[in-house]
Structure formats: structure tokens, C-alpha cells
Scaffold this active site. Structure first.
Site, PDB file in Angstrom:
ATOM      1  N   ASP A 349       0.836  -1.189   0.000  1.00  0.00           N
ATOM      2  CA  ASP A 349       0.000   0.000   0.000  1.00  0.00           C
ATOM      3  C   ASP A 349       0.880   1.251   0.000  1.00  0.00           C
ATOM      4  O   ASP A 349       1.854   1.343   0.759  1.00  0.00           O
ATOM      5  CB  ASP A 349      -0.894  -0.030   1.250  1.00  0.00           C
ATOM      6  CG  ASP A 349      -1.780   1.178   1.371  1.00  0.00           C
ATOM      7  OD1 ASP A 349      -2.640   1.370   0.500  1.00  0.00           O
ATOM      8  OD2 ASP A 349      -1.612   1.948   2.350  1.00  0.00           O
ATOM      9  N   GLU A 385       1.745  -0.403  -5.046  1.00  0.00           N
ATOM     10  CA  GLU A 385       0.826   0.677  -5.372  1.00  0.00           C
ATOM     11  C   GLU A 385       1.725   1.908  -5.512  1.00  0.00           C
ATOM     12  O   GLU A 385       2.161   2.471  -4.505  1.00  0.00           O
ATOM     13  CB  GLU A 385      -0.217   0.884  -4.271  1.00  0.00           C
ATOM     14  CG  GLU A 385      -1.220   1.975  -4.607  1.00  0.00           C
ATOM     15  CD  GLU A 385      -2.204   2.242  -3.477  1.00  0.00           C
ATOM     16  OE1 GLU A 385      -3.398   2.471  -3.760  1.00  0.00           O
ATOM     17  OE2 GLU A 385      -1.779   2.254  -2.299  1.00  0.00           O
TER      18      GLU A 385
END
Length: 701
Positions: A349, A385
Site C-alpha cells: 500500500d 501501489e
């Protein structure tokens, strides 16, 4: 709660591993803190009584000791005595019970009493003296042994993968064929009924939203909501205890392992969405649960005024992987999940924040250098990401990494809603995004192609809403992005209009076909294969309810869409031309007398620069010769005919290819047409906004 301080001396240890390690006779405990004056180990019995022991400082600022008789299941925490000096970054407060950063399991959850904050309610720079122990979770001693049997990793190449992103709880919470007592748990994911759906689809990996122990934010709990997605980690080694059907006393660890073992046995990999960029402690106004009270400045990126945090994540703090100890913590965590929990990879993330040197993203950051040379992590999938709130670094990660391709998502969405001047970029995206990844030894598998993910509209909502509808989140619909690149097909939200419903169904198939036939690695959002809706909520992070749980009644009602998706997955599995190891060259390939990739106008003529530059161009044929970049794996030729016009359009098979027999493999306007043959000399009529895939074979003699 009663507290007992003891003069009992812990047995000395040398070079104890960080965390709590049980050896059959007792347990060693070790905690890093470079700022502590003293550290107390706090043990809790079944009645919640606390007994404190003084740890001794060893080498490298590690406080340690060994206690005989402490068995798995014992709950514990730490109290760190040291300076409270926020301007210098120090926030030690022994009134606060702290989690072990290396805890393998965590029991309980945060109860939002003022005592959980290290600071006074009205001043983040003034210490609070109230004991937090009654209101915070405990670390748990866990046994290390587990019988993995003959567990084997499926070992798919990244290029051969199809990722399926799903929430551990939401996947089976409503599944009628999963026993009620294990719905929404690790055991539920491993249940044969859940696994059967994954096998029916043909995906290769389950990508689970965060399963590290996380916290439900105070403001959400106050509104009667929950942190459903789980992006507020506090335990980087501990499986989240609420997803356990067997309690939170350490058994969640083995339940997670049994899930992995069952998925591996079914030929499915397990990818974890991990959150190392920030923690649940938030800004200086947040709670003191772990790192902040242990050694604040050694874990977090601080502003020049050390009492305030650098926030590259939008969550109040940033874990500073430029520093040695948090880097070690993250690397130890990753290796633990690979070696002890047998997971097959990670999706990071806000990975751009992990790869910051001091300020800006760097492909040579300490974190990327560390993962690049690590022999354990080199064997698993690493997916970024590639952005945070201050950086958008798509295409900048080094070889060995794959990335969520946000440009693929945006362009494909624009193409199918007929946005002008989209065709050139669309062609680049579906052919592997060479402009982003064709450098530094990277391959098409560096692109993880996404159209919908947990964050944003589901596929059904993408074709049903022009605007977000997040009112139930309690933020006056201000949360979530306004740039959805969606189109409601003429009516906002639910409708009975058959023409609108037919168009939406076709658009769903267009998106699924584009995703699964493009070069790169597809990621399918769980539930999109059976038209799951969140009623237009594009930020359902706090909705732990039927809005976000997969509706298996919808799966039964939309079985034809499940079958359509499964057919696409099988086509991808059976034909290596859709999962090339090398980028297209645009030149004649080995054993082929024509380019490995050509682009034709609908009339069958090769595209020219003027054709590509026409703002009105919305239709094209992508011709794949069957060259795969590997002469040992030749494939059939394919034509992907794409019509983003809203009117029907006749396509012509190029003259040089009319000697082949052409079979319909996919028609998003007529799914039942698969298997039919077309006349190479006759026009191929494509419905407005539709895709047709033709496979070429040698005609029977």
C-alpha cells in the site's frame, strides 16, 4: 486491575531475537528502544492481573530477558520509561501499555478511553498519567511449530497470474454453503465452497486486503462504523484476530496457516496487501499503542520540530524506512510471512512512501535496495501501489517489481465511455504499457492491470453511476474521489429500463474482456464477476456490512457473467500470446512472416499516423500473429476487434489474413456466439460499444 511489581530476576539472555520466543521451557522477550531508561515486561494472567518484570539492556539497545514457565497463549506488553520531550521527538510514557512490534498474535482491541492517548486531551505535547492497560490489546506468546505437511507453493510466474482481490471477511460472510460459525474468517476462505468458486473462475492467486492486526479508528467507532478495509495496521507480524473463528489467544496464527495450506492444495497463491507506510497511531493527536511510546523518533519521519509528523500517507504519520530499525522491522516481517506463514507475495500500500530517500521517491532507496538483494523475497511476488499523497511514480520501480497500473485503469475507462482522443493511449495500455515498463530489464508482467479495485466503484457501479453516493459514510459525501471516469449508461443508479440494463451488461463484459485479454497481469476485483454493487459508494472503507460483503445470491442470479469471466480466464491460461514475457517488437517474429502485432482500421487497412491522431477514432483491430516472444511457445493468431462507437460498425478481416479460418472466441454483445465461425471475406458486424475476439486456424484441407 491489580498490578504486582516483582523482584524476580529474569534469566539473562544474549542476542535474543526480537519479540517473544517460546522454546518449550519458557519464553525469551526482547524489545528495541534506543531512548529508554528502563523497560518493564508486563505479563497478564487469565484474570487480567498484571505482573511486571524489569528487562536488562543488551547490545544494540535491545532490552531482554528470559522467563521460565511462560507458555504459548500468555498475554503480555511493555512499559517504556524514558524521556517525554516532544520537541526532540521523544514520547515515552510508562503509564501506557505497549504492544510488542514483533508480536506474532494480538488479543483484544482498542477501547477508546482517553487513557489510550499518551498526551493530555487538550495538548499533544503534555503527558497523560492515566494507565491505558484496561483499554488496549495485549501481545500473545505463540508456539512456533506447525505441521505444514506436504505444502507446496503453486509457483506461478507473474506473467501467468490472475490476481483476485478480496476481503477476508466479506468473501464468505454471506456464503450460504459455508458453515455459519466460520463465515467471514480465515477458515471460511479455506472452505471447499469458497475455494470451488475460485477454481471455477480460473484465477491463480487470492490477494487479501490487509490481514495484519489493525485498529478501528475512534471517529469511526463513534459513528457506529468500522475500519472495514483494515488500512490501520498496528501489528506487522500478527494475523488480524477478528478474522479468526478460533479465538484471539494465538490460535488465529494456525488458522491462517491452515487457510494458506488449503489454498495451496487447490493451486492458489496467497498475496497479502500490506501497510507499512504508516501505523494506526496517526498524528501527534493519535493514541500511544506501540511504536510511539517505544522509540518515536526511531520509527517515524518527523518534522524539524520533532513534536510533529511528516505525513506522506494522508493518515497522520509516515514510517521512516530510511532509518535502520523500521527497515529491519519491515524486512523481518516480510520474511516471517514468507517463511513461517508460507504466503506467496505482497502488494504494498502507498509504496511510493516506502521508497522515499529523505523526501522524494528514489528507485535506489534503502527499502528497494534491501528487497532487491534479499534471497527470501526474491522468490515471491512484489507488487507496488506506486503512489502516495505526494507522488505518482507509475513505472519507476526497479526490475523484479510489478505495479498497479493506474494509467491502464483510467484509459480503459475513458475508452469504453467513448472519450475523444483516447485510442492511441488505449492501444499502448492493452499491449503492455511499454512506455512505462519497457526499460531497466522490466517486462510486461511489471504492469498489474486494474480497472476496479476495493478503492472506488465496483464494476457494476462503474457502469451505473456518474457520481459517488457515499452518504452512509457519515462525511456528507465529501470523501472518495470525484474523478471516477464512470458512465451510468443513461440513468443514475437502479433502473428497470431494458435498454439501459442491456448496455450496462455489455459494458461489464467489455471491461472484463479488455482486462483479461491485455498484456500484463490482470487483477479482478472480487464480486465483479457476478455484478456486485455497493449502491454507488466509491469509498466503502468503513462499511462492514451487507453493502460490502459479497452477495452470493447475486452470484447465482448472474451465473452467466461468472461463466463469461471464467471463459476469459481459460483463454488467457490456454494461449500464451495474452501473457507474453517480452514486449511486442512490431517486427516479424521467429517463424512468422508478419509483425507480432499489427493495428488495422475497421476497413482492414493498416493504421496510419493520421488515423491514430484523429480525435474521433474509437475503433481498431489489434492483430496478434501468435508470436509469444518465445519461439518454443508459438500460439494461434488472434484478432481483437474493438468498437467504442455507440453505433454498429462493420469490420473487415485484413486481406493478408483471409486464408485462415476464423472462429469467434468472445463477443461481448452476444456471449453465446462463442464457437461460431465467420466468413473471412464478409464484414464482421460489431454492435456499438462491443468487443469481438477471433481466433485464426488453418482451414481444413
Amino acid at each position: 486491575m491489580s498490578v504486582e511489581s516483582t523482584s524476580q530476576t529474569l534469566e539473562p539472555v544474549t542476542a535474543a531475537p526480537l519479540g517473544a520466543r517460546h522454546d518449550g521451557r519458557g519464553t525469551s522477550f526482547a524489545l528495541f528502544s534506543s531512548i529508554a531508561d528502563a523497560v518493564e515486561l508486563c505479563l497478564f494472567d487469565d484474570a487480567g492481573r498484571e505482573t511486571r518484570f524489569d528487562l536488562e539492556q543488551g547490545e544494540g539497545f535491545v532490552w531482554q530477558g528470559y522467563l521460565p514457565g511462560v507458555a504459548p497463549g500468555r498475554r503480555y506488553g511493555f512499559r517504556v520509561h524514558g524521556p517525554w520531550d516532544p520537541p526532540s521527538g521523544a514520547r515515552c510514557n510508562p503509564a501506557k501499555l505497549l504492544l510488542d512490534p514483533y508480536a506474532r498474535a494480538i488479543a483484544g482491541e482498542v477501547r477508546w478511553d482517553p487513557a489510550v492517548y499518551g498526551h493530555a486531551p487538550d495538548d499533544p505535547d503534555r503527558a497523560d498519567s492515566n494507565d491505558s492497560a484496561p483499554f488496549v490489546p495485549r501481545s500473545v506468546v505463540v508456539a512456533a511449530d506447525f505441521d505444514w505437511g506436504d505444502d507446496q507453493r503453486p509457483g506461478y510466474a507473474t506473467a501467468d497470474s490472475i490476481f483476485y482481490e478480496v476481503h477476508t471477511e466479506g468473501f464468505t460472510k454471506l456464503h450460504p454453503d459455508v458453515p455459519e460459525q466460520i463465515r467471514g474468517t480465515y477458515a471460511g476462505v479455506a472452505h471447499p465452497a469458497a475455494v470451488a468458486h475460485l477454481k471455477r473462475l480460473g484465477v491463480t492467486a487470492v490477494e487479501l486486503l490487509p490481514v495484519h492486526q489493525f485498529v478501528h479508528d475512534a471517529q469511526l467507532v463513534a459513528r457506529g462504523l468500522r475500519n472495514y478495509w483494515g488500512y490501520q495496521s498496528i501489528g506487522f507480524f500478527a494475523p488480524h484476530n477478528e478474522y479468526s473463528s478460533s479465538g484471539d489467544g494465538g490460535s488465529q496464527v494456525d488458522e491462517f496457516r491452515r487457510m494458506v495450506r488449503a489454498l495451496h492444495a487447490a493451486g492458489l497463491e496467497v498475496i497479502l496487501d500490506v501497510v507499512f507506510n504508516h501505523t494506526a497511531e496517526g498524528s501527534e493527536w493519535g493514541p500511544t499503542l506501540c511504536f510511539r511510546g517505544i522509540d518515536n523518533a526511531a520509527y517515524y519521519r518527523l518534522q524539524e520540530d520533532g513534536s510533529r509528523y511528516v505525513d506522506d500517507t494522508g493518515c497522520g504519520n509516515t514510517v521512516d524506512l530510511y532509518l535502520p530499525h523500521p527497515l529491519r522491522l519491515v524486512m523481518d516481517s516480510l520474511r516471517y510471512w514468507v517463511q513461517d506463514m508460507h504466503v506467496d507475495g505482497f502488494r504494498f500500500d502507498l509504496a511510493a512512501s516506502l521508497a522515499r530517500a529523505q523526501d522524494d521517491f528514489s528507485p535506489y532507496s534503502t527499502f528497494l535496495e534491501a528487497t532487491g538483494q534479499d534471497p527470501v523475497l526474491s522468490e515471491v511476488k512484489l507488487i507496488a501501489e506506486p503512489w502516495d499523497i505526494g507522488a505518482y511514480d507509475v513505472g519507476q520501480f526497479p526490475a523484479g517489481w510489478s505495479e498497479w497500473n493506474g494509467k491502464f485503469r483510467d484509459t480503459v475507462r475513458d475508452f469504453w465511455r467513448s472519450t475523444p482522443s483516447t485510442l492511441p493511449d488505449f492501444a499502448t495500455r492493452i499491449s503492455g504499457s511499454r512506455d512505462l515498463y519497457g526499460h531497466g530489464g522490466r517486462r510486461p508482467s511489471a504492469s498489474v492491470n486494474i480497472i476496479t479495485v476495493h478503492d472506488g466503484f465496483t464494476l457494476t457501479d462503474l457502469v451505473s453511476y456518474d457520481s459517488k453516493h457515499n452518504e452512509s459514510n457519515g462525511e456528507d459525501n465529501h470523501d472518495g474521489t470525484d474523478d471516477n471516469r464512470s458512465w451510468n449508461c443513461g440513468v443514475e443508479g437502479p433502473t428497470d429500463d431494458p435498454a439501459v440494463l442491456e448496455l450496462r451488461a455489455r459494458q461489464r463484459r467489455n471491461f472484463l474482456a479488455t482486462l483479461l485479454l491485455s498484456e500484463g497481469v490482470p487483477l479482478l476485483l472480487g464480486g465483479d464477476e457476478f455484478a456486485r454493487s455497493q449502491s454507488g459508494n466509491n469509498n466503502a472503507y468503513c462499511q462492514d456490512n451487507e453493502l460490502t460483503w459479497l452477495d452470493w445470491n447475486a452470484a447465482a442470479q448472474n451465473s452467466d457473467l461468472v461463466d463469461f469471466t471464467a471463459r476469459l480466464c481459460r483463454l488467457r491460461e490456454q494461449h500464451p500470446v495474452f501473457r507474453r514475457r517480452q514486449f511486442f517488437s512490431g517486427a516479424p517474429a521467429h517463424e512468422h512472416d508478419r509483425d507480432d502485432l499489427d493495428w488495422y482500421r475497421p476497413d482492414g487497412q493498416l493504421m496510419t499516423l493520421d488515423d491514430w491522431g484523429a480525435s474521433f477514432a474509437r475503433s481498431v483491430t489489434m492483430a496478434l500473429s501468435g508470436a509469444t516472444g518465445d519461439h518454443t511457445r508459438p500460439d494461434d493468431p488472434f484478432l481483437i476487434m474493438l468498437n467504442a462507437w455507440w453505433e454498429p460498425l462493420d469490420f473487415t478481416i485484413p486481406e493478408s489474413l483471409r486464408g485462415l479460418a476464423w472462429q469467434v472466441e468472445v463477443d461481448t454483445a452476444a456471449p453465446t456466439a462463442a464457437g461460431s465461425m465467420v466468413d473471412p471475406a464478409a464484414p464482421v458486424r460489431l454492435t456499438g460499444r462491443s468487443l469481438t475476439l477471433l481466433r485464426g486456424t488453418q482451414p481444413a484441407s
